[in-house]
Design an enzyme around this catalytic site. Structure first.
Site, PDB file in Angstrom:
ATOM      1  N   TYR A   1      -0.801  -1.640  10.199  1.00 28.17           N
ATOM      2  CA  TYR A   1      -0.999  -1.873   8.769  1.00 28.17           C
ATOM      3  C   TYR A   1       0.212  -1.392   7.967  1.00 28.17           C
ATOM      4  CZ  TYR A   1      -3.315  -1.229   4.180  1.00 28.17           C
ATOM      5  OH  TYR A   1      -3.657  -1.257   2.838  1.00 28.17           O
TER       6      TYR A   1
ATOM      7  N   LYS B   1       2.767  -3.582   5.659  1.00 28.00           N
ATOM      8  CA  LYS B   1       2.890  -3.321   4.228  1.00 28.00           C
ATOM      9  C   LYS B   1       4.331  -3.004   3.835  1.00 28.00           C
ATOM     10  CE  LYS B   1      -1.320  -4.021   2.882  1.00 28.00           C
ATOM     11  NZ  LYS B   1      -1.606  -5.280   2.154  1.00 28.00           N
TER      12      LYS B   1
ATOM     13  N   SER C   1       0.853  -1.191   0.000  1.00 27.70           N
ATOM     14  CA  SER C   1       0.000   0.000   0.000  1.00 27.70           C
ATOM     15  C   SER C   1       0.881   1.230   0.000  1.00 27.70           C
ATOM     16  CB  SER C   1      -0.884  -0.002   1.255  1.00 27.70           C
ATOM     17  OG  SER C   1      -1.439   1.276   1.505  1.00 27.70           O
TER      18      SER C   1
END
Length: 304
Positions: free
Chosen positions: A164, A168, A152
């Site tokens: 997150y 990533k 991402s």
């Protein structure tokens, strides 16, 4: 149906909804036999159900394709192995894996709990590792194959998703490590950083100027899974696809350097570093105020 992936066997995790589903459908439409993996959970990882994966298999079969469902949790080693073993047992080989599965649990770093950190990192990062680990062993023997991880733009950092973002960023390093370690065996590894309308992007408070649909992302993934991409020796890359835009991210590299005469001391660094080495500005910092204002207003401009 097309033939871009004719004869290939592809496994897709997180394939029950959103981008994963679009990838599974597109791969099948281009001739691939597909293993559809989805644990069937909500955005936060709760309430698993096997019906989600099975529904996509029915869509593929209704369109004349071939697919099989695996509802295992890829954040476990057994779950990752099961995805690959199902491909080999059902279709005799595995030519590509696409790891899309992921969940979100938002919290500021200073408030984040272990229960909010561990499942997110496990699903995204470990879930990519478990499938890559099992698939790479088979592909090494075949001397061919493609690994695709999903990252991402948030690998640059995030205000309220440090779990997150960390996962990533880890996926990018895992992909580059796989590309280096498997190149001599004819196996490629790449990452995709999509910007598309999904359950996850719906919660982004800022309007994304460049955003597309899951099908845009699926088209790029199909290409990366194909002989056409393998023939170009495309490996170790991170691509963004956002509607009509496709971009490649830079490889990590030193930006500026400086050398001391003799040993470094804190005093010498204080004099030397600001002017000679400096900093590389964070693009996300300039957007912070607008993002925080939008979040306070409860904006959801990217929701359907």
């Amino acid at each position: 149906m097309g033939n871009f992936l004719a004869g290939r066997v592809v496994a897709v995790t997180g394939a029950g909804r959103g981008i994963g589903r679009a990838v599974a459908l597109a791969a099948a439409a281009e001739g691939a036999k597909v293993v559809v993996n989805d644990y069937g959970v909500a955005v936060d990882g709760a309430s698993p159900t096997s019906e989600v994966a099975e529904a996509v298999v029915k869509e593929i079969e209704a369109a004349g394709g071939r697919a099989v469902a695996v509802a295992d949790d890829v954040s476990t080693m057994a779950g990752g192995r099961r995805v690959v073993e199902t491909a080999v047992e059902t279709y005799g080989r595995i030519d590509g894996v696409v790891c899309v599965a992921g969940i979100l649990r938002e919290r500021m770093l200073f408030n984040m709990t272990e229960e909010e950190w561990d499942p997110v990192v496990a699903t995204h990062l470990k879930g990519t590792f478990t499938v890559f680990r099992a698939a790479s062993a088979v592909m090494r023997e075949q001397r061919s194959g493609t690994l695709i991880g999903f990252t991402s733009g948030n690998h640059q950092g995030s205000v309220s998703q440090p779990n997150y973002s960390a996962a990533k960023g880890g996926i990018i390093s895992l992909v580059r490590s796989a590309a280096l370690g498997l190149h001599k065996y004819g196996v490629t590894a790449n990452a995709v950083a999509p910007v598309a309308r999904t359950r996850m992007s719906a919660g982004v408070p800022m309007a994304l100027a460049e955003i597309g649909e899951p099908e845009d992302v699926a088209a790029l993934v199909v290409y990366l899974l194909s002989d056409r991409a393998a023939g170009q020796d495309i490996t170790g890359q991170v691509y963004t696809v956002a509607g009509p835009k496709i971009a490649v991210w830079a490889q990590p590299r030193e930006l500026r350097s400086a050398y001391a005469e003799g040993s470094w001391t804190p005093e010498r660094i204080a004099e030397f570093l600001p002017g000679s080495v400096g900093v590389d500005p964070m693009p996300m910092l300039s957007r912070l105020a607008a993002m925080e204002a939008a979040a306070r207003d409860g904006a959801r401009p990217n929701a359907r």
